[in-house]
Motif scaffolding. Structure first.
Motif, PDB file in Angstrom:
ATOM      1  N   HIS A  98       0.833  -1.210   0.000  1.00 57.01           N
ATOM      2  CA  HIS A  98       0.000   0.000   0.000  1.00 57.01           C
ATOM      3  C   HIS A  98       0.862   1.252   0.000  1.00 57.01           C
ATOM      4  O   HIS A  98       0.582   2.214  -0.696  1.00 57.01           O
ATOM      5  CB  HIS A  98      -0.950   0.017   1.206  1.00 57.01           C
ATOM      6  CG  HIS A  98      -1.911  -1.124   1.224  1.00 57.01           C
ATOM      7  ND1 HIS A  98      -2.942  -1.238   0.340  1.00 57.01           N
ATOM      8  CD2 HIS A  98      -1.977  -2.216   2.018  1.00 57.01           C
ATOM      9  CE1 HIS A  98      -3.612  -2.345   0.583  1.00 57.01           C
ATOM     10  NE2 HIS A  98      -3.044  -2.958   1.600  1.00 57.01           N
ATOM     11  N   LYS A 150      -4.924   4.181   5.222  1.00 57.00           N
ATOM     12  CA  LYS A 150      -5.368   3.381   4.090  1.00 57.00           C
ATOM     13  C   LYS A 150      -4.714   1.992   4.113  1.00 57.00           C
ATOM     14  O   LYS A 150      -3.511   1.865   4.286  1.00 57.00           O
ATOM     15  CB  LYS A 150      -5.013   4.090   2.779  1.00 57.00           C
ATOM     16  CG  LYS A 150      -5.473   3.361   1.547  1.00 57.00           C
ATOM     17  CD  LYS A 150      -5.071   4.094   0.283  1.00 57.00           C
ATOM     18  CE  LYS A 150      -5.438   3.273  -0.938  1.00 57.00           C
ATOM     19  NZ  LYS A 150      -4.982   3.911  -2.163  1.00 57.00           N
ATOM     20  N   GLY A 151      -5.533   0.964   3.993  1.00 59.88           N
ATOM     21  CA  GLY A 151      -5.033  -0.394   3.922  1.00 59.88           C
ATOM     22  C   GLY A 151      -4.713  -1.034   5.253  1.00 59.88           C
ATOM     23  O   GLY A 151      -4.182  -2.136   5.287  1.00 59.88           O
TER      24      GLY A 151
END
Length: 100
Positions: free
Chosen positions: A20, A85-86
């Motif tokens: 990511h 994120k992720g």
């Protein structure tokens, strides 16, 4: 065994990949697995606390090296992100723990 001997002998590659963020890293588990052969009778203890500083949440990580002739501790702090994120919740805490 002295900590300085362990530090000189230890090398841990960044064998993990974060797809990511597009970067390589070493995990706490990687470091602990690599250091074990150098410890002999010495021990390393890792502890984490979650603390609030100025209204922000941080992980306070303390590492203690203890051998027959010395005991050395060091503490580091890393901010706990609200979201990334992720990453799921466990990763959000594990990541600053590793950084700290």
């Amino acid at each position: 065994m002295k900590l300085s001997h362990v530090q000189q002998a230890l090398a841990v590659a960044k064998g993990q990949r974060n797809t990511h963020g597009n970067f390589n890293f070493r995990s706490t588990e990687d470091i602990l697995a690599a250091v074990k052969p150098f410890l002999g009778e010495a021990t390393i203890t890792l502890t984490d606390d979650v603390v609030e500083v100025g209204g922000k949440i941080f992980v306070k990580a303390t590492t203690t090296f203890k051998s027959a002739d010395e005991e050395i501790s060091t503490t580091g702090f890393a901010k706990h992100a609200d979201m990334q994120k992720g990453m799921h919740d466990a990763m959000l805490t594990g990541s600053p723990s590793s950084y700290a």
